[in-house]
Scaffold this motif. Structure first.
Motif, PDB file in Angstrom:
ATOM      1  N   LEU A   1      12.046  -7.632   0.181  1.00 32.68           N
ATOM      2  CA  LEU A   1      11.336  -6.856  -0.829  1.00 32.68           C
ATOM      3  C   LEU A   1      12.310  -6.069  -1.700  1.00 32.68           C
ATOM      4  N   GLY A   2      12.025  -6.030  -2.979  1.00 33.86           N
ATOM      5  CA  GLY A   2      12.637  -5.054  -3.856  1.00 33.86           C
ATOM      6  C   GLY A   2      11.662  -3.895  -3.996  1.00 33.86           C
ATOM      7  N   VAL A   3      12.148  -2.669  -3.842  1.00 35.23           N
ATOM      8  CA  VAL A   3      11.251  -1.514  -3.827  1.00 35.23           C
ATOM      9  C   VAL A   3      11.819  -0.419  -4.725  1.00 35.23           C
ATOM     10  N   ASP A   4      10.946   0.212  -5.486  1.00 37.36           N
ATOM     11  CA  ASP A   4      11.327   1.390  -6.263  1.00 37.36           C
ATOM     12  C   ASP A   4      12.067   2.356  -5.333  1.00 37.36           C
ATOM     13  N   PRO A   5      13.269   2.835  -5.752  1.00 35.77           N
ATOM     14  CA  PRO A   5      14.080   3.635  -4.809  1.00 35.77           C
ATOM     15  C   PRO A   5      13.355   4.883  -4.299  1.00 35.77           C
ATOM     16  N   ASP A   6      12.472   5.437  -5.115  1.00 36.87           N
ATOM     17  CA  ASP A   6      11.742   6.630  -4.668  1.00 36.87           C
ATOM     18  C   ASP A   6      10.769   6.318  -3.537  1.00 36.87           C
ATOM     19  N   ASP A   7      10.366   5.058  -3.450  1.00 32.91           N
ATOM     20  CA  ASP A   7       9.372   4.671  -2.441  1.00 32.91           C
ATOM     21  C   ASP A   7       9.989   3.961  -1.242  1.00 32.91           C
TER      22      ASP A   7
ATOM     23  N   ILE B   1       6.370  -0.585   6.975  1.00 32.50           N
ATOM     24  CA  ILE B   1       6.684  -1.892   7.571  1.00 32.50           C
ATOM     25  C   ILE B   1       7.023  -1.731   9.048  1.00 32.50           C
ATOM     26  N   ARG B   2       7.802  -0.688   9.360  1.00 30.41           N
ATOM     27  CA  ARG B   2       8.198  -0.491  10.769  1.00 30.41           C
ATOM     28  C   ARG B   2       7.001  -0.167  11.658  1.00 30.41           C
ATOM     29  N   ASP B   3       5.964   0.399  11.055  1.00 35.20           N
ATOM     30  CA  ASP B   3       4.760   0.687  11.835  1.00 35.20           C
ATOM     31  C   ASP B   3       3.966  -0.579  12.150  1.00 35.20           C
ATOM     32  N   HIS B   4       4.272  -1.666  11.456  1.00 40.83           N
ATOM     33  CA  HIS B   4       3.564  -2.923  11.710  1.00 40.83           C
ATOM     34  C   HIS B   4       4.237  -3.635  12.882  1.00 40.83           C
ATOM     35  N   PRO B   5       3.439  -4.286  13.755  1.00 40.31           N
ATOM     36  CA  PRO B   5       4.028  -4.952  14.937  1.00 40.31           C
ATOM     37  C   PRO B   5       5.121  -5.964  14.598  1.00 40.31           C
TER      38      PRO B   5
ATOM     39  N   GLU C   1      11.838   4.658   1.387  1.00 43.72           N
ATOM     40  CA  GLU C   1      11.663   5.156   2.759  1.00 43.72           C
ATOM     41  C   GLU C   1      10.220   5.014   3.217  1.00 43.72           C
ATOM     42  N   ALA C   2       9.279   5.276   2.302  1.00 42.16           N
ATOM     43  CA  ALA C   2       7.856   5.175   2.659  1.00 42.16           C
ATOM     44  C   ALA C   2       7.479   3.732   2.980  1.00 42.16           C
ATOM     45  N   VAL C   3       7.984   2.807   2.170  1.00 42.22           N
ATOM     46  CA  VAL C   3       7.680   1.394   2.415  1.00 42.22           C
ATOM     47  C   VAL C   3       8.326   0.942   3.725  1.00 42.22           C
ATOM     48  N   LEU C   4       9.574   1.380   3.946  1.00 45.10           N
ATOM     49  CA  LEU C   4      10.252   1.028   5.199  1.00 45.10           C
ATOM     50  C   LEU C   4       9.450   1.507   6.401  1.00 45.10           C
TER      51      LEU C   4
ATOM     52  N   ASP D   1       0.826  -1.214   0.000  1.00 49.12           N
ATOM     53  CA  ASP D   1       0.000   0.000   0.000  1.00 49.12           C
ATOM     54  C   ASP D   1       0.859   1.263   0.000  1.00 49.12           C
ATOM     55  N   ALA D   2       2.063   1.162   0.539  1.00 47.98           N
ATOM     56  CA  ALA D   2       2.886   2.359   0.758  1.00 47.98           C
ATOM     57  C   ALA D   2       3.762   2.732  -0.433  1.00 47.98           C
ATOM     58  N   GLY D   3       3.948   1.805  -1.360  1.00 45.15           N
ATOM     59  CA  GLY D   3       4.830   2.133  -2.482  1.00 45.15           C
ATOM     60  C   GLY D   3       4.953   0.983  -3.445  1.00 45.15           C
ATOM     61  N   GLU D   4       5.791   1.183  -4.452  1.00 41.38           N
ATOM     62  CA  GLU D   4       5.934   0.226  -5.546  1.00 41.38           C
ATOM     63  C   GLU D   4       6.896  -0.901  -5.152  1.00 41.38           C
ATOM     64  N   VAL D   5       6.328  -2.049  -4.835  1.00 43.90           N
ATOM     65  CA  VAL D   5       7.138  -3.233  -4.527  1.00 43.90           C
ATOM     66  C   VAL D   5       7.349  -3.992  -5.830  1.00 43.90           C
ATOM     67  N   THR D   6       8.605  -4.150  -6.230  1.00 47.40           N
ATOM     68  CA  THR D   6       8.905  -4.720  -7.547  1.00 47.40           C
ATOM     69  C   THR D   6       9.148  -6.223  -7.515  1.00 47.40           C
ATOM     70  N   ALA D   7       9.541  -6.740  -6.355  1.00 44.67           N
ATOM     71  CA  ALA D   7       9.850  -8.165  -6.235  1.00 44.67           C
ATOM     72  C   ALA D   7       9.751  -8.536  -4.762  1.00 44.67           C
ATOM     73  N   MET D   8       9.370  -9.783  -4.505  1.00 45.51           N
ATOM     74  CA  MET D   8       9.193 -10.168  -3.111  1.00 45.51           C
ATOM     75  C   MET D   8       9.413 -11.672  -2.977  1.00 45.51           C
ATOM     76  N   LYS D   9       9.929 -12.076  -1.809  1.00 42.07           N
ATOM     77  CA  LYS D   9      10.106 -13.503  -1.522  1.00 42.07           C
ATOM     78  C   LYS D   9      10.254 -13.674  -0.020  1.00 42.07           C
ATOM     79  N   ASP D  10       9.755 -14.795   0.510  1.00 44.61           N
ATOM     80  CA  ASP D  10       9.999 -15.036   1.938  1.00 44.61           C
ATOM     81  C   ASP D  10      11.223 -15.929   2.087  1.00 44.61           C
ATOM     82  N   PRO D  11      12.171 -15.497   2.907  1.00 42.89           N
ATOM     83  CA  PRO D  11      13.471 -16.180   2.990  1.00 42.89           C
ATOM     84  C   PRO D  11      13.427 -17.383   3.931  1.00 42.89           C
ATOM     85  N   THR D  12      12.826 -18.481   3.450  1.00 44.38           N
ATOM     86  CA  THR D  12      12.702 -19.672   4.287  1.00 44.38           C
ATOM     87  C   THR D  12      13.946 -20.551   4.131  1.00 44.38           C
TER      88      THR D  12
END
Lengths: 381, 381
Positions: free
Chosen positions: A321-327, A335-339, A329-332, A256-267
């Motif tokens: 997460l891979g995130v568009d560099p412009d986004d 995420i930090r606001d989440h418990p 800080e917003a995505v970070l 919701d906070a920004g452009e996430v370009t790639a994602m994976k859970d590191p299991t």
């Protein structure tokens, strides 16, 4: 070869660096004679991929098999080896995402969680890593040994229920099989999950572009190190705990906070394997600053005692997460606001250089971070 | 109590009839002290249902859990305990059907099939029994023991590929786990399947109305009797074989030919369990003419030698259908025209009398056909 089998060559490495591969060094891999399955095949890294290629992808991944290959927007097929597959329906308006995991963790109840919580979180997190944060349903297939105390299963199912509630999902169908006494060591729980998503919202693990920021949602290595410490009987006084948790809410906040370009859970195979896969699939380099990677002090200490690199072992409540560099800080911040995200960090970026490889900047030098080739921890998930 | 534990009371039964419960007789059931899981809990009958109720339905079947309960057209939830669950999406235009099975059959390669073919057929057939004859995708989660010959897995996967081709479906995602030597007796394969269907085309196992014809798509008891004969080392010279096969094509022919009101595949617990479930869920009676039920002569003979009733053991390539009586002949003909349906038969009808029970007309008298309460055959599927 056991545990972390990457080697160091051509540098004067410190104690930690001996656990990893140096730039341009060749990692040693157990020679697989192709005759029997080994524990390494279950480790989630190179050996697992090789077995899956040999057994499954070779048979179901061909272009003549349209359901198996991503041929259109919103489709993810077997050859992509992503966290799951995606199937456009209703004329392409919606994709159905499908993911499955069988869990064999030993012991079934461990510090910070149990096989029930792990089963729900594992599947919810695979869906989340593809962008599906509001799953439709989960299945639960239980295989247990004759003589298993019903109370043990009650505890596991109660944990599944609580974790489902946390993730906002329900088990809607299942299966129960019983094997004879002595035929199965501990319960095997398969959970398969489905969700619906707009094709445009689908996130793969192959979407990195040079310049993208690389984020991790919290401390790395907790699950694997906590489990092995427990198994080895270490009492470090610190109460090491698995991080097992469903991260779909955290991922929803991030996307919701920004452009996430790639994602994976590191299991299985940990952050090292995940980053190598993301770099390889996108044909970009990934540069990571070691000092930026959040690692709990007690986990780091236990890892040193065990000879296990926290970067190479399973996490069960984290996402990369891979995130568009412009986004970024917003995505970070989201995420930090989440418990579950208070220790989130930007740990690096995707680059044009070193395509397909991961470079770790230790502060003293730079080297490639390779994935573990052998078996660090059997039955970790 | 082992094998078929129904009892006879109040009649002078012949040898076969001693295997079944008489009208109004009470079947004896092992007393379950609730402390440990027994093989009976894996048999697919009353004991399995009781365990599933205790562990799963009690936690996920409540009305407060909307995803778990059928609340709208096109929805099938956990409490229905159908072959799978169904989930309306896209404003109710489409339902996504989801079903899962873990397979533990022993031996993994058996006369007429193997665990790979069984895994694909089992899941395809559960989807078909809900009306989904053109599945979107299957998953494959493999749990194997360290030391398993790779050639064994190759053979199993090759069988999965061939069976997928036969059913017109592909494996699109999966998982592989390895357990240590001595920790697992034989491979465990979970297959989960999804399909999309118009809500109006969904067929449940609860749709029987009085008057509906009851059809079976072919001979009954083949899988269970063939497996047990093999396991007991019987050489009957007849080459008994499992009927394991995907029946989605046959089901498509049936539903195209007429109004199918209810459907279920008679796996664990066999035809007896399936008919009791269908009768119970619809609150109708079911009357079956024993002489109409197609049973292969060699299977019947082996069943007598083993003391196992073919009506009470698993089939893996059959389906039981309730059909509007006006369409019964047309549906029968359509099934018989299919290569897997040449022995199909109308075996009885649904009635207002005996609601929730199954009456078997033996030609010499009538009695209730109860489901087996205990464990006939461990690891049959």
């Amino acid at each position: 070869m056991t545990r972390n089998d990457a080697t160091t060559e051509g540098t004067e490495p410190d104690a930690v660096e001996t656990e990893r591969e140096v730039v341009e060094g060749d990692s040693e891999v157990d020679e697989d004679d192709g005759e029997v399955v080994t524990l390494a095949h279950g480790a989630g890294g190179e050996a697992t991929r090789s077995l899956v290629d040999q057994l499954v992808v070779s048979r179901f991944g061909d272009a003549a098999n349209p359901a198996g290959r991503a041929a259109e927007p919103g489709a993810v097929g077997l050859p992509e080896l992503d966290d799951g597959s995606a199937h456009p329906i209703s004329g392409g308006e919606t994709s159905i995402v499908l993911t499955t995991d069988s869990h064999v963790v030993s012991p079934p109840i461990f510090p910070g969680g149990d096989i029930g919580r792990l089963s729900v979180a594992g599947t919810v997190n695979d869906l989340a890593a593809m962008g599906v944060t509001d799953p439709i349903a989960l299945t639960c297939s239980l295989v247990v040994e004759e003589g298993t105390p019903t109370a043990t299963l009650e505890a596991i199912m109660e944990s599944m229920r609580a974790t489902c509630e946390e993730a906002g999902v329900a088990i809607t169908t299942g299966d129960t099989k019983v094997m004879g006494s002595g035929e199965l060591d501990g319960p095997v729980i398969n959970t398969t999950g489905i969700g619906a998503i707009e094709p445009g919202a689908l996130v793969t693990d192959a979407g990195l572009s040079p310049g993208d920021a690389i984020l991790v949602s919290g401390t790395i290595g907790d699950h694997g190190i906590a489990l092995l410490s427990e198994r080895e009987g270490f009492d470090l006084g610190g109460g090491l705990e698995s991080d097992v948790a469903p991260v779909n809410g955290l991922v929803a906040a991030a996307t919701d906070a920004g452009e996430v370009t790639a994602m994976k859970d590191p299991t299985r195979g940990g952050l090292a394997t995940t980053l190598n896969e993301m770099a390889g699939k996108a044909a970009v380099g990934v540069e990571i600053e070691e000092r930026s990677v959040p690692i709990d002090d007690a986990i780091a200490s236990a890892g040193e005692l065990l000879g296990i690199d926290p970067l190479s072992v399973a996490n069960e409540g984290k996402v990369v997460l891979g995130v568009d560099p412009d986004d970024a800080e917003a995505v970070l911040e989201a995420i930090r606001d989440h418990p579950l995200g208070e220790n989130a960090a930007i740990v690096g970026r995707a680059t044009e250089d070193h395509a397909g490889r991961v470079v770790l900047d230790t502060g003293f030098g730079r080297r490639y971070l390779s994935e573990p080739a052998g078996e660090a921890l059997p039955r970790i998930c």
